[in-house]
Every structure is written in C-alpha cells, then in structure tokens.
Write an enzyme that holds these catalytic residues in place. Structure first.
Site, PDB file in Angstrom:
ATOM      1  N   VAL A 103       0.811  -1.220   0.000  1.00 41.19           N
ATOM      2  CA  VAL A 103       0.000   0.000   0.000  1.00 41.19           C
ATOM      3  C   VAL A 103       0.846   1.273   0.000  1.00 41.19           C
ATOM      4  CG1 VAL A 103      -0.214   0.323   2.508  1.00 41.19           C
ATOM      5  CG2 VAL A 103      -2.133   0.934   1.002  1.00 41.19           C
ATOM      6  N   TYR A 104       2.145   1.188   0.292  1.00 42.58           N
ATOM      7  CA  TYR A 104       2.979   2.379   0.290  1.00 42.58           C
ATOM      8  C   TYR A 104       3.080   2.931  -1.136  1.00 42.58           C
ATOM      9  CZ  TYR A 104       4.618   0.915   4.963  1.00 42.58           C
ATOM     10  OH  TYR A 104       4.695   0.538   6.288  1.00 42.58           O
ATOM     11  N   SER A 105       2.504   4.106  -1.324  1.00 47.83           N
ATOM     12  CA  SER A 105       2.432   4.726  -2.653  1.00 47.83           C
ATOM     13  C   SER A 105       1.843   3.763  -3.686  1.00 47.83           C
ATOM     14  CB  SER A 105       3.800   5.220  -3.126  1.00 47.83           C
ATOM     15  OG  SER A 105       4.188   6.368  -2.425  1.00 47.83           O
TER      16      SER A 105
END
Length: 326
Positions: free
Chosen positions: A60-62
């Site tokens: 989900v990071y970026s």
C-alpha cells in the site's frame, strides 16, 4: 553492524531494518514528503554499505511504488541471497470489491503483484498489515500457510493489532498445523509504551521477534523538543499519533536529550539503544529521507545503557492511548 536471529528462526538479520514508506510518489499517496526513485536509491545503497540487510515495505505504500523502487535498487546493488525483504498486505489498493483486506482472494492476488514489483520470486517475511475484522482468521492463516508451501514466502509476520488477536491467530495456526507468525511489527517507542502491558511479554514468552515501527516517534525522539522539520509540520498521521500527549512527551524527550549530551552521542542513538536493550526487541525499523539519518542511526547498535540510565529515560512516562491498531 550487528546481526541476530529473527526471533525463533535461523534467519540472520541486521539489528536495524530500513523502512521504505518514505520511498514513492506523493502525487498518488497521502504524504507530501516522499522521495521519488532518483532520491531514494542513494539511501538504499547507503543502507547496504552500512551493513543493513533487512528492508521493510508494503504493497500500500504509494500503491506499489515503494516496492518497485526498493526492488529496482536491490536488484542493482545487492545479492538477493544476502538480503531480507519484508512486505505487507491488507491496505486498500483499489476501491473495488476485494481490493483490500485479508481474504484468500486478496492475499493470493496481492502476493503476485508484490513479487512482480519487487522483481523477486519470493518474499522473506510476508506481514499482515492490520487485523481484518471482515475475514475469518482461519481463512487468512490457511492462505498464508499455502503461500509458504508454494515457496512464495519464507516466513510470515503480523503488525499492529491487539494481543488477543495475535494470540488467536497463533492458536488457529497451531491447531490446524499451519504456519505461525515469527514476528510482530508493533508501535513501540519511548513516547508510546503501551505494548509493554501485553504484547511485549507475550512475544518474549513465545520467542517472537519484535520489529517496532516508528521507533523515533516520527522524529520526535531524534531532536530537541523546540526543533521541527517539514515532515513534523505536515504529517497529519504523526500528529494523530503523538499530538494528544505533548506535555508528558516533552519531559521524556528532554531526558533523551540530557542523556545523549552526557554520553556524547546523538539523541537518535539513545532512543534506538533503549529499544535494543529490551531483550525481546529484535530490530527497530528506521525510516530515512537523508543519508545523514542512516549514518546517525547505525552507531546505536553499539551504545550501551545502564539500568539506571534506562530507568531515567522511562520514569516520566504516563499511560497513553493505544494508537495504530485499527
């Protein structure tokens, strides 16, 4: 750099882990202080040069860019057999049905996408990012077990949940002969020690590795109380974590600064050393948006604290609200 076993496993990891949430694209994610690929690569390279072999990211990071950036850099700079990659699953990757959570469908879809973005055929440590209240834990644990049996992951871990949830997941896995979690990535630092009540003792008893995130409380434990940064002024998530108890937190930060001055080291080294003196804590996950952040953090592995110094740091703490579990 010092290397230790990851909890009850034979896996050798550096005593500091580089967290990769800072690498990505601010146009598509919530933070405006993210580093793009060109800015991120020197930090990843420096981490390797300093002996860090453990890297933590999440799908989900970026929305995947962090995994892509990390994978590209590691494939250029490192020997895959010598590094340990952790990534996570749970967060919303798209707004459609099955675009988030820990259902079998979501896990099986997201593991393949993470592998592609990271440019590898296996994940060393695959972590569930949060507890999924809408999926039976039996479904989640069986799916994770199947990923290990398929060779797509080597170990599994969990992050940010209540101890009863973590214990239930371990019980379900043991009851059914499935793979159990070997690590807990929890919220633990000098400004929020609520995990010491239940999670830390449980993990110590079961020899489960603790890999705390936010070990510096989003930088608050790395600089004098009067100083601020662009991130501290704009990071709304960090403000929600630490904004409610600032009067009490200031006293702790001032003690970190005092002890750092007395020992002739940096505040960041005192804060990380405090965590690493907790025998059940394996590896704090450090973030970094500058090379200097890594260079100042790594010496913490050699900083020794006496029991009196630890008590000096801990004494001003008062109970805080539990944050990060939902």
């Amino acid at each position: 750099m010092k290397y230790i076993k990851l909890g009850n496993t034979g896996l050798d990891v550096s005593q500091l882990c580089l967290g990769c949430m800072s690498f990505g694209d601010s146009d598509i994610w919530v933070h405006d202080w993210l580093l793009d690929e060109e800015e991120s690569r020197p930090i990843i390279k420096k981490a390797l040069e300093l002996g860090i072999n453990f890297f933590d990211t999440a799908n989900v990071y970026s929305l995947g860019r962090s995994e892509e950036i990390l994978g590209n850099a590691l494939n250029d700079y490192a020997n895959r057999d010598e590094i340990v990659i952790a990534t996570k699953v749970y967060g919303e990757m798209r707004e459609e049905p099955n675009g988030s959570g820990l259902s079998r469908k979501a896990i099986m879809t997201e593991i393949d996408k993470s592998l592609e973005r990271l440019g590898t055929d296996y994940i060393d440590l695959y972590i569930i990012h949060r507890w999924d209240y809408n999926t039976p834990i039996e479904e989640t644990m069986e799916a994770l077990h199947d990923l290990k049996k398929a060779g797509k992951v080597r170990y599994i871990g969990a992050s940010a949940m209540y101890t009863w949830q973590f214990q239930k997941a371990q019980y379900v896995a043991e009851k059914n002969g499935w793979t159990k979690f070997v690590s807990m990535q929890n919220h633990l630092n000098l400004l929020n020690r609520e995990e010491e009540r239940e999670m830390v003792p449980f993990c110590k008893e079961e020899n489960i590795a603790l890999t705390p995130y936010s070990p510096l409380a989003s930088g608050r434990l790395a600089r004098p109380w009067s100083e601020s940064t662009e991130r501290s002024r704009s990071d709304e998530i960090a403000k929600r974590k630490y904004g409610a108890m600032e009067e009490a937190d200031q006293k702790v930060v001032e003690r970190v600064a005092e002890l750092a001055k007395d020992k002739g080291v940096e505040m960041v080294q005192i804060s990380l050393a405090w965590l690493m003196h907790k025998k059940q804590v394996t590896i704090p996950i450090i973030g970094g948006t500058k090379l200097a952040h890594l260079e100042s953090a790594v010496p913490a592995v050699s900083v020794e604290l006496t029991q009196e110094e630890i008590e000096f740091l801990e004494e001003p703490y008062i109970p805080h609200k539990v944050v990060g579990h939902n």
